[in-house]
Scaffold this active site. Sequence first.
Site, PDB file in Angstrom:
ATOM      1  N   HIS A  52      35.679  46.249  36.320  1.00 35.84           N
ATOM      2  CA  HIS A  52      35.054  45.361  35.346  1.00 35.84           C
ATOM      3  C   HIS A  52      34.748  43.979  35.904  1.00 35.84           C
ATOM      4  CE1 HIS A  52      34.862  47.913  31.834  1.00 35.84           C
ATOM      5  NE2 HIS A  52      36.001  48.466  32.243  1.00 35.84           N
ATOM      6  N   ILE A 338      48.026  51.386  28.637  1.00 37.35           N
ATOM      7  CA  ILE A 338      47.062  50.908  29.642  1.00 37.35           C
ATOM      8  C   ILE A 338      45.692  51.513  29.341  1.00 37.35           C
ATOM      9  CG2 ILE A 338      46.624  50.559  32.093  1.00 37.35           C
ATOM     10  CD1 ILE A 338      49.336  49.459  31.145  1.00 37.35           C
ATOM     11  N   SER A 340      41.383  50.466  28.752  1.00 33.42           N
ATOM     12  CA  SER A 340      40.431  49.644  29.485  1.00 33.42           C
ATOM     13  C   SER A 340      40.870  48.188  29.470  1.00 33.42           C
ATOM     14  CB  SER A 340      39.051  49.752  28.834  1.00 33.42           C
ATOM     15  OG  SER A 340      38.142  48.921  29.494  1.00 33.42           O
TER      16      SER A 340
END
Lengths: 476, 418
Positions: A52, A338, A340
């Site tokens: 990301h 956990i 994104s």
Amino acid sequence: MEGTYDVAIIGAGVCGANIARRLSAYELDVALLDKEADVSFGVSKANSGIVHGGFHHNKKYLKARLEIQGAMMFDRLKAELDFPFVRCGIVVVALHEDEIRAVEQLYAQGVENGAIGIEMCSRERMLELEPSLSRDALGGLYAPGGGIVEPYRFVFSLVESAAKNGVRLLTGWEASGAIREGEAWSLRASDGRSLRARYVVNCAGLYADEVSRIFGAEDYAIKGRKGEYYLLDKLTRAKPGRVVFPVPTSVSKGMLIVPTVEGTVLLGPTASAIDDKGDAATTKEQLETILRSARNMIPDISETDVITSFAGIRSILGEDYYIDASAKVPGFIQVAGIQSPGLTASPAIGEYVKDLLKKAGLVLVEKADWDPCVAKLPRAKDLSPFELDALVAEDPAYGEIVCRCERVTEAEIVAAIRRGHTTLDGIKYFTRAQMGRCQGGFCTYKILKILMRETGMSWDRITKHGRESTVLRGEL
Amino acid sequence: MRELSFDAVVIGGGAAGMAAALELEARGHAVAIVEREERLGGILAQCVHNGFGLIEFDEELTGPEFAERFEEKVGARPIKVLCGCTVLSLEAEGQDKVVSCVSSAEGVIALRSRAVVLAMGCRERNRGNIRIPGSRPAGVYTAGLAQRLVNVEGYVPGKDVVIIGSGDIGLIMARRMSWIGCKVHAVVEILPYPSGLTRNIVQCLRDFGIPLYLSHLTTEIYGRDRVEGVEVAPIENGALMTAKAFRIPCDTVLLSVGLVPENELSRTAGVTINPMTSGPWADSSLMTSVSGVFACGNVLHVHDLVDFVVEESRRAGAFAAAWLAGARPGREVRVKAGSNVRYVAPARVEAGRDNKLYLRTMIVKNDALLEVKLDGKVLLSSKKNHVQPSEMITLKLGKAELAGAAELPDASIEISIL
């Protein structure tokens, strides 16, 4: 009894694998346990495969801080480990005026988070970056630091590196009981195996809540949130150069268009709450939503390019990650919820958990001979004719193309098997054979034969993904 | 890296490739066949049922027998056969074509030639292509893969079978699976009529009492590790009746949902593709949009019978030979698919000679009329007792019928089924 370890990590997904590899740098006996037949077979195998851009989350969250740190670690990891990763960049496309406002907020957050090179884009700039975008695009955001990664290959490489440095991998090992005996945990698997470990790290993904309960640690519930995907053929006309995001909603980052490192295009994911965490079935309604959403951004996307669909399941706990030493029981570290940007954050999670273990009393002495690199496996599809010719001279198995769609040779199938990937899916994720446009129609029987020859397994033991997923039901 | 030179290189050593190569060699050209499998014959090797060769040899042969006859003919001629050799790329270099291929015995070799014949065949459409939702358990196979496992490898892919799609391979496999002691619970077809040949519906389903669900859509495949069943719903008046959906438990799903010409190599070589056939656009001499590159058999369009494949491929071989000898097509006339016609292959005829065309209709009809018009004027019409999409229609357009076309500029022919 399968030995005594300093640390046992439960769950060989991307978090467990990163932690195992990080710990493999120290003088420690580490066991990495997974209930499935191969590593990465849970949440980590089916996700968007995105590194990301550091603008989606506020720094007040642990997940945002780990995302930013983790994203920066990928270049070095790629150099050391042999996995597909490209920093292709991310664009967020605004199609309405109010979406421009939302993009401005993302931009400000990205700047605050230190996202390198992030910029606001006019319509003109946006269409110049991505000419396939809809003419309705009003503008958006560009984060050049974002990237794409093949998630299962990343996990495979991490585990290979960890194993090379002494970590013991135990698959088909489903934790079913734990008792604290003196200064260590005594763990039992559902098939009767057992081992001892001074510290246990719970990276069990969707099932972290159950593992926590087994250890008498914190009581919480992980919920599953399903995400469905479509995969498009490499020859699709609708391939962007960067990851294309819509403007996010309050629930998710929305459905993306991802040009994968291997050249296919991934559409998705959807987001729907599910009760059964094992329910990875795709649905007609959700798949239609994906096509609609994707076509809003890139109108050229065609149903005829679809080669497969699949679903992944996110493990949802709260708004933020739960990574901490248990307050209830000793020697137990929780790595839960956990979702994104978990893949992006995972290398930083490895660091973070190493520090938590140290704080909990684990003594870390660096190995003098730690080798961070794994051998790079040549892959026929990446080679020039001259390189391939030279390789066939050394190993004729490089001249046998087993998977025509993805150009995978027998040598690569054998390499996968010798690295412990002995299910059809394991071989698929390692080599890409069966992953192309024919989806295994031509090569499956060839892979079955190689698998039986290399492992000595009989036909009735060959599975698609372990457990009861046997491929053949009889012999003539 | 070695380089070899030929007049023509044929890519694919199935029935199409062998027939084309024989024709080229017979006209005095140096020819090579590149075949990725260990022996010639292509998919015929796994088609152990009979029904092959009725037109070609006037007798009923099995697939391997049919292949063997051609293999022997090829073996008897000075044709260079490269087996176990996969083509990596096809490129034009000036007037030449260069085919790069790799095998374990030879490494990478470059084959240089003036003409190339594409004869790579087709592949099966799969679950992803028709987007059946549900889980992804073991036990979902294409019919062709199952056929390979049973007939060549000697394994049973599953015991309780549902076949999705009524294509010929699926029908053949319904019978085959029944013969080896498996239970075929259903054949599910989305269309209101079968996709396979009528003779296969009779011989492979009716004779075995296997139910055929026409106008039914498979709405889900379920089962976590191995297939546990499928959900099926009827389509009534074009609408999916989800309320009438029912489940058929099974451990295996075989897909027989169509074939697609395999043209990825052609596409990367710059050959333009007809979206209706997924095969190359070809002129009256079966030459693709790339000069000197010809196509025939299932890579051009999917045929029903290997006998048709061989017939077409012989023509392609002869056309390629003529092209090598300097012949170029004369006055060509465009052929369009008219009413109720899915496609016509090739989509060009040459005015000065006899032409042979294959076409597929989009409708099922008794007492149909095949009508050929040249610029709106009826050139010829012939009665057809029965037409259906699964049965290819052959059409000859003679020199005499096309005589008028030669004079008309921009003439086009339209073929309809009425």
